[in-house]
Write a protein that holds these residues in place. Sequence first.
Motif, mmCIF file in Angstrom:
data_model
loop_
_atom_site.group_PDB
_atom_site.id
_atom_site.type_symbol
_atom_site.label_atom_id
_atom_site.label_comp_id
_atom_site.label_asym_id
_atom_site.label_seq_id
_atom_site.Cartn_x
_atom_site.Cartn_y
_atom_site.Cartn_z
ATOM 1 N N THR A 11 0.829 -1.208 0.000
ATOM 2 C CA THR A 11 0.000 0.000 0.000
ATOM 3 C C THR A 11 0.861 1.255 0.000
ATOM 4 O OG1 THR A 11 -1.732 -1.160 1.238
ATOM 5 C CG2 THR A 11 -1.799 1.252 1.255
ATOM 6 N N LEU A 12 1.907 1.263 0.822
ATOM 7 C CA LEU A 12 2.755 2.442 0.934
ATOM 8 C C LEU A 12 3.559 2.693 -0.333
ATOM 9 C CD1 LEU A 12 3.949 1.889 4.591
ATOM 10 C CD2 LEU A 12 2.565 3.811 3.789
ATOM 11 N N VAL A 13 3.999 1.617 -0.984
ATOM 12 C CA VAL A 13 4.721 1.771 -2.248
ATOM 13 C C VAL A 13 3.835 2.489 -3.264
ATOM 14 C CG1 VAL A 13 5.573 0.451 -4.244
ATOM 15 C CG2 VAL A 13 6.370 -0.102 -1.938
ATOM 16 N N SER A 14 2.571 2.083 -3.341
ATOM 17 C CA SER A 14 1.627 2.749 -4.240
ATOM 18 C C SER A 14 1.344 4.179 -3.786
ATOM 19 C CB SER A 14 0.327 1.945 -4.304
ATOM 20 O OG SER A 14 -0.644 2.608 -5.069
ATOM 21 N N HIS A 15 1.112 4.354 -2.495
ATOM 22 C CA HIS A 15 0.762 5.672 -1.946
ATOM 23 C C HIS A 15 1.874 6.689 -2.176
ATOM 24 C CE1 HIS A 15 -1.147 8.490 0.849
ATOM 25 N NE2 HIS A 15 0.047 8.686 1.375
ATOM 26 N N ILE A 71 6.210 4.922 -5.439
ATOM 27 C CA ILE A 71 7.496 4.230 -5.587
ATOM 28 C C ILE A 71 7.348 3.133 -6.636
ATOM 29 C CG2 ILE A 71 9.153 2.744 -4.396
ATOM 30 C CD1 ILE A 71 8.297 4.257 -1.800
ATOM 31 N N PRO A 72 8.245 3.045 -7.607
ATOM 32 C CA PRO A 72 8.165 1.972 -8.607
ATOM 33 C C PRO A 72 8.340 0.599 -7.957
ATOM 34 C CG PRO A 72 9.672 3.710 -9.322
ATOM 35 C CD PRO A 72 9.355 3.975 -7.881
ATOM 36 N N GLU A 73 7.557 -0.372 -8.420
ATOM 37 C CA GLU A 73 7.724 -1.742 -7.947
ATOM 38 C C GLU A 73 8.952 -2.351 -8.614
ATOM 39 O OE1 GLU A 73 4.169 -4.068 -8.278
ATOM 40 O OE2 GLU A 73 2.900 -2.505 -7.402
ATOM 41 N N THR A 74 9.871 -2.862 -7.812
ATOM 42 C CA THR A 74 11.130 -3.391 -8.345
ATOM 43 C C THR A 74 11.131 -4.911 -8.470
ATOM 44 O OG1 THR A 74 12.099 -3.480 -6.114
ATOM 45 C CG2 THR A 74 12.413 -1.449 -7.383
ATOM 46 N N GLY A 75 10.007 -5.547 -8.164
ATOM 47 C CA GLY A 75 9.933 -7.000 -8.248
ATOM 48 C C GLY A 75 8.624 -7.477 -7.660
ATOM 49 N N THR A 76 8.564 -8.755 -7.319
ATOM 50 C CA THR A 76 7.359 -9.370 -6.789
ATOM 51 C C THR A 76 7.315 -9.234 -5.279
ATOM 52 O OG1 THR A 76 7.432 -11.002 -8.575
ATOM 53 C CG2 THR A 76 6.042 -11.515 -6.674
ATOM 54 N N PHE A 77 6.204 -8.725 -4.749
ATOM 55 C CA PHE A 77 6.040 -8.642 -3.302
ATOM 56 C C PHE A 77 6.111 -10.054 -2.696
ATOM 57 C CE2 PHE A 77 4.069 -4.623 -4.561
ATOM 58 C CZ PHE A 77 4.671 -3.748 -3.658
ATOM 59 N N HIS A 78 6.658 -10.118 -1.483
ATOM 60 C CA HIS A 78 6.854 -11.357 -0.729
ATOM 61 C C HIS A 78 8.011 -12.193 -1.264
ATOM 62 C CE1 HIS A 78 3.264 -10.098 1.239
ATOM 63 N NE2 HIS A 78 2.498 -10.359 0.203
ATOM 64 N N ARG A 79 8.874 -11.584 -2.067
ATOM 65 C CA ARG A 79 10.211 -12.122 -2.310
ATOM 66 C C ARG A 79 11.176 -11.157 -1.640
ATOM 67 N NH1 ARG A 79 11.264 -16.319 -5.788
ATOM 68 N NH2 ARG A 79 13.268 -16.225 -4.681
ATOM 69 N N ALA A 80 12.177 -11.716 -0.962
ATOM 70 C CA ALA A 80 12.941 -10.937 0.009
ATOM 71 C C ALA A 80 13.695 -9.761 -0.596
ATOM 72 C CB ALA A 80 13.904 -11.862 0.757
ATOM 73 N N LEU A 81 14.388 -9.959 -1.700
ATOM 74 C CA LEU A 81 15.178 -8.854 -2.241
ATOM 75 C C LEU A 81 14.278 -7.741 -2.763
ATOM 76 C CD1 LEU A 81 17.917 -7.638 -2.814
ATOM 77 C CD2 LEU A 81 17.927 -8.831 -5.013
ATOM 78 N N ALA A 86 12.963 -5.863 0.174
ATOM 79 C CA ALA A 86 14.026 -5.047 0.782
ATOM 80 C C ALA A 86 14.293 -3.798 -0.055
ATOM 81 C CB ALA A 86 15.299 -5.871 0.942
ATOM 82 N N GLU A 87 14.346 -3.956 -1.381
ATOM 83 C CA GLU A 87 14.586 -2.800 -2.244
ATOM 84 C C GLU A 87 13.449 -1.786 -2.143
ATOM 85 O OE1 GLU A 87 15.369 -3.949 -6.248
ATOM 86 O OE2 GLU A 87 17.375 -4.688 -5.796
ATOM 87 N N MET A 88 12.213 -2.275 -2.171
ATOM 88 C CA MET A 88 11.086 -1.347 -2.083
ATOM 89 C C MET A 88 11.007 -0.691 -0.711
ATOM 90 S SD MET A 88 8.155 -3.036 -4.556
ATOM 91 C CE MET A 88 8.416 -4.785 -4.182
ATOM 92 N N THR A 89 11.366 -1.431 0.338
ATOM 93 C CA THR A 89 11.426 -0.834 1.674
ATOM 94 C C THR A 89 12.495 0.247 1.727
ATOM 95 O OG1 THR A 89 10.630 -2.864 2.730
ATOM 96 C CG2 THR A 89 11.797 -1.302 4.134
ATOM 97 N N ALA A 90 13.625 0.008 1.070
ATOM 98 C CA ALA A 90 14.692 1.020 1.030
ATOM 99 C C ALA A 90 14.214 2.293 0.337
ATOM 100 C CB ALA A 90 15.925 0.461 0.327
ATOM 101 N N HIS A 91 13.509 2.140 -0.778
ATOM 102 C CA HIS A 91 12.984 3.315 -1.483
ATOM 103 C C HIS A 91 11.909 4.019 -0.641
ATOM 104 C CE1 HIS A 91 15.289 2.653 -5.053
ATOM 105 N NE2 HIS A 91 14.770 1.466 -5.270
ATOM 106 N N LEU A 92 11.087 3.236 0.056
ATOM 107 C CA LEU A 92 10.097 3.827 0.963
ATOM 108 C C LEU A 92 10.795 4.591 2.081
ATOM 109 C CD1 LEU A 92 7.202 4.141 2.123
ATOM 110 C CD2 LEU A 92 7.595 1.965 3.324
ATOM 111 N N TRP A 93 11.829 4.005 2.649
ATOM 112 C CA TRP A 93 12.580 4.638 3.731
ATOM 113 C C TRP A 93 13.129 5.992 3.274
ATOM 114 C CZ3 TRP A 93 13.054 4.093 8.782
ATOM 115 C CH2 TRP A 93 14.167 4.627 9.447
ATOM 116 N N MET A 94 13.723 6.009 2.093
ATOM 117 C CA MET A 94 14.287 7.262 1.597
ATOM 118 C C MET A 94 13.185 8.269 1.258
ATOM 119 S SD MET A 94 17.385 7.061 2.080
ATOM 120 C CE MET A 94 17.509 8.767 1.538
ATOM 121 N N SER A 95 12.024 7.795 0.803
ATOM 122 C CA SER A 95 10.917 8.723 0.530
ATOM 123 C C SER A 95 10.444 9.370 1.823
ATOM 124 C CB SER A 95 9.760 7.999 -0.172
ATOM 125 O OG SER A 95 8.964 7.259 0.735
#
Length: 209
Positions: free
Chosen positions: A139-143, A146-156, A159-168
């Motif tokens: 939800t936060l990636v969409s909100h 943030i571009p989706e960098t892969g499939t949700f519920h795969r670890a990398l 992690a990448e999308m969380t990193a982009h969320l963190w920086m946002s």
Amino acid sequence: MQRSSADSLVVLDFETTGLSPQYGDRAIEIGAVLLEQGKIVDRFQRLMNPGFRISPFIESYTGITNEMLTREPRCEEVMEDFSGFIAGRNIVAHNASFDRKFLDAELKRVHKVFAGECCCSLLVSRRVYQEAPNHKLQTLVSHAGIPETGTFHRALADAEMTAHLWMSMLNRIRQQYGIQQLFLDELGKLSKLGKLYAHSYLSDLAGCR
């Protein structure tokens, strides 16, 4: 003691066989990215064999199958390598209490201990993105756009999308409050505040800069 910058750390995510290492659950994938001054400069991703078959639910949820895991190294071997990746670093994870439980449990099996700071991007997002419909990663990636960098519920990918969320979130604080240098302990304090106190806390930080 030197304070740690909030934009230079490791963002990690585990996929697991269940909810609790206390009841025998194990990690099956680790994904992590290293941020240096807000930029991803390194990545770590490994599948790992927990030593038993995973449930059909976990196969469906993650896309990780028993057949995939039979070819992979044991958790202990992977965690030996990962301990080097996070040595001397701090960490962030989305719903960090979950990932920290598995990190500590898997490191304990190889006689390692994580000694850095740990911050939860989910708790911080409740203070920075109070208007979001909920604070799940997807939800936060969409909100946050943030571009989706892969499939949700795969670890990398997570992690990448969380990193982009963190920086946002760091950038939103910088833009709204004019705070250019943010420290990890400040984000940790923000994550523990009631939402009504977030604005005054960040305003006070800005006044101290």
